[in-house]
Motif scaffolding. Structure first.
Motif, PDB file in Angstrom:
ATOM      1  N   GLU A 108      45.591  34.463  29.815  1.00  0.00           N
ATOM      2  CA  GLU A 108      45.297  35.856  29.441  1.00  0.00           C
ATOM      3  C   GLU A 108      43.865  36.236  29.800  1.00  0.00           C
ATOM      4  O   GLU A 108      43.177  36.941  29.074  1.00  0.00           O
ATOM      5  CB  GLU A 108      45.580  36.099  27.967  1.00  0.00           C
ATOM      6  CG  GLU A 108      47.046  35.967  27.613  1.00  0.00           C
ATOM      7  CD  GLU A 108      47.347  36.287  26.163  1.00  0.00           C
ATOM      8  OE1 GLU A 108      46.474  36.859  25.474  1.00  0.00           O
ATOM      9  OE2 GLU A 108      48.453  35.978  25.717  1.00  0.00           O
ATOM     10  N   ALA A 109      43.420  35.752  30.955  1.00  0.00           N
ATOM     11  CA  ALA A 109      42.081  36.069  31.456  1.00  0.00           C
ATOM     12  C   ALA A 109      42.217  36.965  32.687  1.00  0.00           C
ATOM     13  O   ALA A 109      43.219  36.905  33.407  1.00  0.00           O
ATOM     14  CB  ALA A 109      41.339  34.787  31.812  1.00  0.00           C
ATOM     15  N   GLY A 110      41.212  37.770  32.927  1.00  0.00           N
ATOM     16  CA  GLY A 110      41.273  38.711  34.034  1.00  0.00           C
ATOM     17  C   GLY A 110      40.845  38.150  35.375  1.00  0.00           C
ATOM     18  O   GLY A 110      41.285  38.614  36.421  1.00  0.00           O
ATOM     19  N   GLU A 111      39.973  37.134  35.368  1.00  0.00           N
ATOM     20  CA  GLU A 111      39.427  36.617  36.622  1.00  0.00           C
ATOM     21  C   GLU A 111      40.495  36.112  37.596  1.00  0.00           C
ATOM     22  O   GLU A 111      40.422  36.401  38.792  1.00  0.00           O
ATOM     23  CB  GLU A 111      38.390  35.508  36.358  1.00  0.00           C
ATOM     24  CG  GLU A 111      37.099  35.987  35.746  1.00  0.00           C
ATOM     25  CD  GLU A 111      37.180  36.097  34.216  1.00  0.00           C
ATOM     26  OE1 GLU A 111      38.216  35.740  33.626  1.00  0.00           O
ATOM     27  OE2 GLU A 111      36.187  36.559  33.625  1.00  0.00           O
ATOM     28  N   PRO A 112      41.485  35.353  37.138  1.00  0.00           N
ATOM     29  CA  PRO A 112      42.506  34.900  38.092  1.00  0.00           C
ATOM     30  C   PRO A 112      43.279  36.061  38.726  1.00  0.00           C
ATOM     31  O   PRO A 112      43.664  35.985  39.895  1.00  0.00           O
ATOM     32  CB  PRO A 112      43.433  34.027  37.242  1.00  0.00           C
ATOM     33  CG  PRO A 112      42.600  33.581  36.092  1.00  0.00           C
ATOM     34  CD  PRO A 112      41.655  34.718  35.829  1.00  0.00           C
ATOM     35  N   PHE A 113      43.474  37.130  37.972  1.00  0.00           N
ATOM     36  CA  PHE A 113      44.138  38.303  38.543  1.00  0.00           C
ATOM     37  C   PHE A 113      43.270  38.955  39.610  1.00  0.00           C
ATOM     38  O   PHE A 113      43.760  39.485  40.596  1.00  0.00           O
ATOM     39  CB  PHE A 113      44.491  39.329  37.449  1.00  0.00           C
ATOM     40  CG  PHE A 113      45.704  38.970  36.654  1.00  0.00           C
ATOM     41  CD1 PHE A 113      46.972  39.133  37.183  1.00  0.00           C
ATOM     42  CD2 PHE A 113      45.578  38.458  35.375  1.00  0.00           C
ATOM     43  CE1 PHE A 113      48.094  38.798  36.454  1.00  0.00           C
ATOM     44  CE2 PHE A 113      46.693  38.120  34.628  1.00  0.00           C
ATOM     45  CZ  PHE A 113      47.959  38.284  35.165  1.00  0.00           C
ATOM     46  N   GLY A 114      41.958  38.910  39.432  1.00  0.00           N
ATOM     47  CA  GLY A 114      41.042  39.412  40.450  1.00  0.00           C
ATOM     48  C   GLY A 114      41.141  38.604  41.728  1.00  0.00           C
ATOM     49  O   GLY A 114      41.146  39.146  42.833  1.00  0.00           O
ATOM     50  N   GLY A 115      41.247  37.290  41.584  1.00  0.00           N
ATOM     51  CA  GLY A 115      41.427  36.424  42.750  1.00  0.00           C
ATOM     52  C   GLY A 115      42.754  36.672  43.433  1.00  0.00           C
ATOM     53  O   GLY A 115      42.842  36.709  44.674  1.00  0.00           O
ATOM     54  N   ALA A 116      43.806  36.852  42.634  1.00  0.00           N
ATOM     55  CA  ALA A 116      45.126  37.150  43.201  1.00  0.00           C
ATOM     56  C   ALA A 116      45.089  38.477  43.950  1.00  0.00           C
ATOM     57  O   ALA A 116      45.674  38.619  45.033  1.00  0.00           O
ATOM     58  CB  ALA A 116      46.177  37.184  42.097  1.00  0.00           C
ATOM     59  N   SER A 117      44.373  39.442  43.390  1.00  0.00           N
ATOM     60  CA  SER A 117      44.243  40.751  44.046  1.00  0.00           C
ATOM     61  C   SER A 117      43.546  40.613  45.393  1.00  0.00           C
ATOM     62  O   SER A 117      43.980  41.206  46.389  1.00  0.00           O
ATOM     63  CB  SER A 117      43.451  41.705  43.146  1.00  0.00           C
ATOM     64  OG  SER A 117      43.232  42.940  43.789  1.00  0.00           O
ATOM     65  N   ALA A 118      42.494  39.814  45.453  1.00  0.00           N
ATOM     66  CA  ALA A 118      41.771  39.603  46.721  1.00  0.00           C
ATOM     67  C   ALA A 118      42.669  38.904  47.744  1.00  0.00           C
ATOM     68  O   ALA A 118      42.691  39.271  48.926  1.00  0.00           O
ATOM     69  CB  ALA A 118      40.507  38.783  46.476  1.00  0.00           C
ATOM     70  N   ALA A 137      44.643  44.096  40.467  1.00  0.00           N
ATOM     71  CA  ALA A 137      43.287  44.613  40.202  1.00  0.00           C
ATOM     72  C   ALA A 137      43.267  45.408  38.892  1.00  0.00           C
ATOM     73  O   ALA A 137      42.310  45.294  38.113  1.00  0.00           O
ATOM     74  CB  ALA A 137      42.826  45.473  41.373  1.00  0.00           C
ATOM     75  N   VAL A 138      44.306  46.194  38.645  1.00  0.00           N
ATOM     76  CA  VAL A 138      44.383  46.959  37.399  1.00  0.00           C
ATOM     77  C   VAL A 138      44.485  46.007  36.204  1.00  0.00           C
ATOM     78  O   VAL A 138      43.790  46.175  35.191  1.00  0.00           O
ATOM     79  CB  VAL A 138      45.579  47.949  37.432  1.00  0.00           C
ATOM     80  CG1 VAL A 138      45.859  48.537  36.067  1.00  0.00           C
ATOM     81  CG2 VAL A 138      45.323  49.049  38.453  1.00  0.00           C
ATOM     82  N   VAL A 139      45.353  44.994  36.317  1.00  0.00           N
ATOM     83  CA  VAL A 139      45.493  44.011  35.235  1.00  0.00           C
ATOM     84  C   VAL A 139      44.171  43.279  35.016  1.00  0.00           C
ATOM     85  O   VAL A 139      43.764  43.062  33.861  1.00  0.00           O
ATOM     86  CB  VAL A 139      46.647  43.023  35.545  1.00  0.00           C
ATOM     87  CG1 VAL A 139      46.665  41.880  34.533  1.00  0.00           C
ATOM     88  CG2 VAL A 139      47.990  43.740  35.542  1.00  0.00           C
ATOM     89  N   ALA A 140      43.495  42.911  36.092  1.00  0.00           N
ATOM     90  CA  ALA A 140      42.189  42.244  35.968  1.00  0.00           C
ATOM     91  C   ALA A 140      41.197  43.143  35.240  1.00  0.00           C
ATOM     92  O   ALA A 140      40.430  42.681  34.389  1.00  0.00           O
ATOM     93  CB  ALA A 140      41.657  41.849  37.329  1.00  0.00           C
ATOM     94  N   GLY A 141      41.214  44.421  35.547  1.00  0.00           N
ATOM     95  CA  GLY A 141      40.315  45.365  34.880  1.00  0.00           C
ATOM     96  C   GLY A 141      40.638  45.519  33.403  1.00  0.00           C
ATOM     97  O   GLY A 141      39.741  45.574  32.563  1.00  0.00           O
ATOM     98  N   ILE A 142      41.934  45.555  33.089  1.00  0.00           N
ATOM     99  CA  ILE A 142      42.351  45.695  31.680  1.00  0.00           C
ATOM    100  C   ILE A 142      41.971  44.457  30.862  1.00  0.00           C
ATOM    101  O   ILE A 142      41.491  44.556  29.734  1.00  0.00           O
ATOM    102  CB  ILE A 142      43.870  45.956  31.595  1.00  0.00           C
ATOM    103  CG1 ILE A 142      44.188  47.355  32.144  1.00  0.00           C
ATOM    104  CG2 ILE A 142      44.390  45.809  30.170  1.00  0.00           C
ATOM    105  CD1 ILE A 142      45.658  47.639  32.320  1.00  0.00           C
ATOM    106  N   LEU A 143      42.170  43.287  31.468  1.00  0.00           N
ATOM    107  CA  LEU A 143      41.865  42.031  30.761  1.00  0.00           C
ATOM    108  C   LEU A 143      40.380  41.685  30.791  1.00  0.00           C
ATOM    109  O   LEU A 143      39.963  40.700  30.167  1.00  0.00           O
ATOM    110  CB  LEU A 143      42.680  40.877  31.354  1.00  0.00           C
ATOM    111  CG  LEU A 143      44.192  40.956  31.155  1.00  0.00           C
ATOM    112  CD1 LEU A 143      44.885  39.785  31.843  1.00  0.00           C
ATOM    113  CD2 LEU A 143      44.531  40.980  29.661  1.00  0.00           C
ATOM    114  N   GLY A 144      39.610  42.443  31.564  1.00  0.00           N
ATOM    115  CA  GLY A 144      38.158  42.241  31.584  1.00  0.00           C
ATOM    116  C   GLY A 144      37.679  41.180  32.534  1.00  0.00           C
ATOM    117  O   GLY A 144      37.097  40.188  32.120  1.00  0.00           O
ATOM    118  N   ALA A 145      37.926  41.412  33.802  1.00  0.00           N
ATOM    119  CA  ALA A 145      37.481  40.456  34.816  1.00  0.00           C
ATOM    120  C   ALA A 145      35.994  40.552  35.035  1.00  0.00           C
ATOM    121  O   ALA A 145      35.391  41.551  35.053  1.00  0.00           O
ATOM    122  CB  ALA A 145      38.209  40.686  36.130  1.00  0.00           C
TER     123      ALA A 145
END
Length: 180
Positions: free
Chosen positions: A41-51, A172-180
């Motif tokens: 439930e962390a945002g950083e991995p979603f940021g990596g997935a987005s990239a 990217a939206v999920v990463a932003g919501i979870l606080g990347a």
């Protein structure tokens, strides 16, 4: 055996291989990022997935470039635009000074094929020359035949690339919501 009405598709073999390897590599990494993000439930991995998904989008756009020859027209698929050029509208098909393939229409529209743009490897592999050898007789044989009259220019749709863009934006939206 190919049917005579089936289009002839010309593309660099290296584009197919690079596209496949890049898509698999970044796809696995992006899936891992989503899995990690969901489990922690962390945002950083979603940021990596987005990239990673964004990289697939860009790569697929470039490496899906090709030329297709069908019964009535030559189709140039570039990263952003696709050009459908009736054979009777083609004034010339040639290699430019940097080794790229250029189609000029009778109306003066110049279309440069991204799939056969010049490169250092082109000096050795001669893929543009081989593509021209396939295109010349086909265009010559079909120049006087009836078919569509107008050159059609439309936006290119890349199934895998565009889906990766949508998923990248979602991550990217999920990463932003979870606080990347």
């Amino acid at each position: 055996m190919a049917n005579e009405s089936d289009p002839v598709v010309l593309r660099r073999v290296s584009y197919v291989i690079l596209s496949l390897l890049f898509t698999i590599g970044f796809g696995v990494a992006s899936c891992y990022g989503v899995f990690l993000g969901v489990s922690t439930e962390a945002g950083e991995p979603f940021g990596g997935a987005s990239a990673g998904l964004g990289a697939i989008f860009l790569a697929r756009r470039i490496w899906e470039s090709k030329i297709s020859l069908d019964r009535s027209r030559l189709v140039v698929v570039n990263p952003v635009r696709t050009y459908e050029i009736p054979y009777r509208q083609i004034a010339s098909v040639e290699k430019d000074g940097s080794g790229g393939l250029v189609i000029t229409t009778r109306q003066g529209l110049v279309v440069v094929s991204t799939g056969f743009a010049g490169s250092l490897i082109e000096l050795f592999m001669k893929t543009t020359d081989r593509a021209l050898e396939r295109i010349f007789p086909y265009v010559k044989r079909n120049t006087g035949k009836s078919g569509a009259e107008k050159v059609v220019v439309r936006f290119t749709f890349s199934r895998i690339g565009d889906c990766c863009l949508a998923l990248s934006l979602l991550c990217a939206v999920v990463a932003g919501i979870l606080g990347a």
